[in-house]
Design a protein around this motif. Structure first.
Motif, PDB file in Angstrom:
ATOM      1  N   LEU A   1       0.817  -1.220   0.000  1.00 21.49           N
ATOM      2  CA  LEU A   1       0.000   0.000   0.000  1.00 21.49           C
ATOM      3  C   LEU A   1       0.854   1.275   0.000  1.00 21.49           C
ATOM      4  N   LEU A   2       2.105   1.147   0.413  1.00 19.30           N
ATOM      5  CA  LEU A   2       2.983   2.324   0.449  1.00 19.30           C
ATOM      6  C   LEU A   2       3.753   2.533  -0.858  1.00 19.30           C
ATOM      7  N   ARG A   3       3.468   1.694  -1.860  1.00 24.32           N
ATOM      8  CA  ARG A   3       4.137   1.915  -3.142  1.00 24.32           C
ATOM      9  C   ARG A   3       3.732   3.283  -3.696  1.00 24.32           C
ATOM     10  N   PRO A   4       4.706   4.081  -4.155  1.00 24.63           N
ATOM     11  CA  PRO A   4       4.363   5.411  -4.661  1.00 24.63           C
ATOM     12  C   PRO A   4       3.425   5.306  -5.868  1.00 24.63           C
ATOM     13  N   GLY A   5       2.413   6.168  -5.889  1.00 20.52           N
ATOM     14  CA  GLY A   5       1.500   6.217  -7.038  1.00 20.52           C
ATOM     15  C   GLY A   5       0.619   4.993  -7.175  1.00 20.52           C
ATOM     16  N   LEU A   6       0.386   4.274  -6.048  1.00 18.39           N
ATOM     17  CA  LEU A   6      -0.364   3.005  -6.129  1.00 18.39           C
ATOM     18  C   LEU A   6      -1.765   3.206  -6.709  1.00 18.39           C
ATOM     19  N   LEU A   7      -2.464   4.252  -6.273  1.00 16.03           N
ATOM     20  CA  LEU A   7      -3.838   4.450  -6.730  1.00 16.03           C
ATOM     21  C   LEU A   7      -3.911   4.615  -8.255  1.00 16.03           C
ATOM     22  N   GLN A   8      -2.997   5.428  -8.798  1.00 16.05           N
ATOM     23  CA  GLN A   8      -2.946   5.615 -10.259  1.00 16.05           C
ATOM     24  C   GLN A   8      -2.629   4.290 -10.958  1.00 16.05           C
ATOM     25  N   ASP A   9      -1.726   3.497 -10.330  1.00 12.62           N
ATOM     26  CA  ASP A   9      -1.358   2.190 -10.921  1.00 12.62           C
ATOM     27  C   ASP A   9      -2.562   1.246 -10.944  1.00 12.62           C
ATOM     28  N   LEU A  10      -3.314   1.207  -9.850  1.00 15.25           N
ATOM     29  CA  LEU A  10      -4.496   0.336  -9.784  1.00 15.25           C
ATOM     30  C   LEU A  10      -5.530   0.769 -10.817  1.00 15.25           C
ATOM     31  N   GLU A  11      -5.693   2.088 -10.919  1.00 15.42           N
ATOM     32  CA  GLU A  11      -6.651   2.646 -11.871  1.00 15.42           C
ATOM     33  C   GLU A  11      -6.275   2.265 -13.303  1.00 15.42           C
ATOM     34  N   ALA A  12      -4.990   2.464 -13.632  1.00 12.45           N
ATOM     35  CA  ALA A  12      -4.509   2.185 -14.997  1.00 12.45           C
ATOM     36  C   ALA A  12      -4.618   0.684 -15.297  1.00 12.45           C
ATOM     37  N   PHE A  13      -4.270  -0.159 -14.316  1.00  8.78           N
ATOM     38  CA  PHE A  13      -4.308  -1.619 -14.488  1.00  8.78           C
ATOM     39  C   PHE A  13      -5.733  -2.070 -14.814  1.00  8.78           C
ATOM     40  N   CYS A  14      -6.698  -1.582 -14.021  1.00 11.96           N
ATOM     41  CA  CYS A  14      -8.100  -2.000 -14.211  1.00 11.96           C
ATOM     42  C   CYS A  14      -8.675  -1.434 -15.504  1.00 11.96           C
ATOM     43  N   GLN A  15      -8.339  -0.188 -15.781  1.00 15.18           N
ATOM     44  CA  GLN A  15      -8.879   0.455 -16.980  1.00 15.18           C
ATOM     45  C   GLN A  15      -8.396  -0.248 -18.249  1.00 15.18           C
ATOM     46  N   ALA A  16      -7.111  -0.583 -18.283  1.00 13.61           N
ATOM     47  CA  ALA A  16      -6.524  -1.197 -19.480  1.00 13.61           C
ATOM     48  C   ALA A  16      -7.144  -2.557 -19.780  1.00 13.61           C
ATOM     49  N   ARG A  17      -7.636  -3.235 -18.732  1.00 15.50           N
ATOM     50  CA  ARG A  17      -8.137  -4.605 -18.922  1.00 15.50           C
ATOM     51  C   ARG A  17      -9.644  -4.717 -18.776  1.00 15.50           C
TER      52      ARG A  17
END
Length: 347
Positions: free
Chosen positions: A251-267
């Motif tokens: 959860l402390l990975r920098p930019g995690l929320l944007q990463d989760l968003e991009a991951f879900c959106q792309a797929r």
């Protein structure tokens, strides 16, 4: 297809973890060796695109150790299963799963056998042969099958692959991890009896566990892809990722929320559940969960289902991100196999 040659594919699930990969390789090899005058070519298929294989670090490690080159493997994007089925040339044996994902629903009628160790979600009538047993590793069922076959078929390489897989899946046969059964223990002992030169259990497990949990240098997207299952309903598609580090670290990975968003959106995923696991020196697991969705109603539905599941004993944890709910899992022996039916019912 042009030569009208029948193909019997043995295929694991789409997470393509070590158990799925080795079960497919070993069972296809056994069938090819023992089927009298086979009409079909027996072909193990790893159920991911070849480009994904490098992320399956424990599988690449064990196959490399045993001298099996990547070039000798066949991946899902290299074989036209739909085309073979359409031409009436495909038989399919499923290992380590028994329900094909929605995208493969057309292949269901080609399934002739199932070998799995998770609870049966749907019955299959004859002529499909079904073996579903609650053991720790599907590789245990494959080992039993091979050991019941003609003597001399099991070779050192196959034995080493099965031995390593059962040890990793059953957390070095540790009762504390809650996965091992007497049948898993019996298969490991039988393999060691037949091949005394197999390396020591602790060494095998330690090396495979280290390879599996080595996430150094992986992006968030790669970590989420490394051990991924997908659930679909008419309304939503949700990803469930096994993540091999502690939840707080994740959860402390920098930019995690944007990463989760991009991951879900792309797929095209409406949400994602990350299931983290870490182990102490006594092989006891600590499991935690994070639920992400930009859609508040879906996030609430998933969270409520998980919170109300008596089998999980969830306790809320603070989350640094909006749209991400975090939990500690009181029942540390409840693996993804227990969580998937809960989420499927919620969807």
């Amino acid at each position: 297809i042009q030569q009208h040659q029948e193909v019997h594919v043995v295929m694991g699930n789409e997470a393509c973890d070590l158990d799925s990969a080795v079960s497919a390789l070993a069972l296809a090899y056994f069938l090819a060796q023992t089927t009298p005058a086979p009409r079909a070519a027996f072909v193990p298929v790893l159920n991911i695109p070849r480009a994904e294989f490098a992320l399956r670090t424990e599988t690449t490690f064990l196959l490399r150790e045993r001298g099996i080159p990547d070039a000798s493997l066949l991946f899902r994007d290299e074989v036209d299963l739909a085309g073979l089925h359409h031409a009436g040339l495909l038989s399919l044996t499923l290992v380590d799963h028994h329900v094909l994902p929605g995208a493969d629903a057309a292949l269901e009628e080609a399934v002739v056998e199932v070998l799995d160790h998770r609870p049966l979600e749907r019955a299959r009538g004859p002529p499909c042969q079904v073996t579903v047993e609650p053991v720790g590793s599907c590789a245990t069922l494959v080992t039993e099958r091979i050991l019941q076959g003609p003597p001399g078929v099991l070779d050192r390489t196959t034995a080493a692959l099965l031995h390593g897989t059962i040890l990793l899946d059953c957390i070095n046969l540790s009762p504390a991890a809650g996965k091992v059964t007497p049948r898993d223990v019996a298969c490991v002992s039988l393999l060691e009896e037949r091949f005394p030169e197999l390396p020591a259990r602790d060494a095998v497990f330690g090396a495979l566990q280290a390879a599996k949990f080595d996430v150094t240098g992986l992006t968030t997207e790669q970590m989420l892809r490394k051990d991924l299952k997908v659930l679909s309903s008419d309304d939503a598609v949700v990803a469930i990722s096994g993540v091999f580090e502690d939840l707080e670290t994740f959860l402390l990975r920098p930019g995690l929320l944007q990463d989760l968003e991009a991951f879900c959106q792309a797929r095209g995923y409406a949400g994602l559940v990350a299931m983290t696991v870490s182990f102490n020196e006594r092989h006891e697991p600590t499991r935690k969960l994070a639920v992400y969705s930009p859609q508040e109603p879906l996030r609430s539905t998933l969270c409520r289902a998980l919170e109300e599941a008596a089998a999980l004993l969830l306790r809320p944890l603070p989350s640094p991100w909006p749209r991400v709910a975090a939990y500690a899992q009181g029942n540390a022996v409840a693996t993804r196999k227990k969580v998937l039916p809960i989420l499927r019912a919620a969807l």
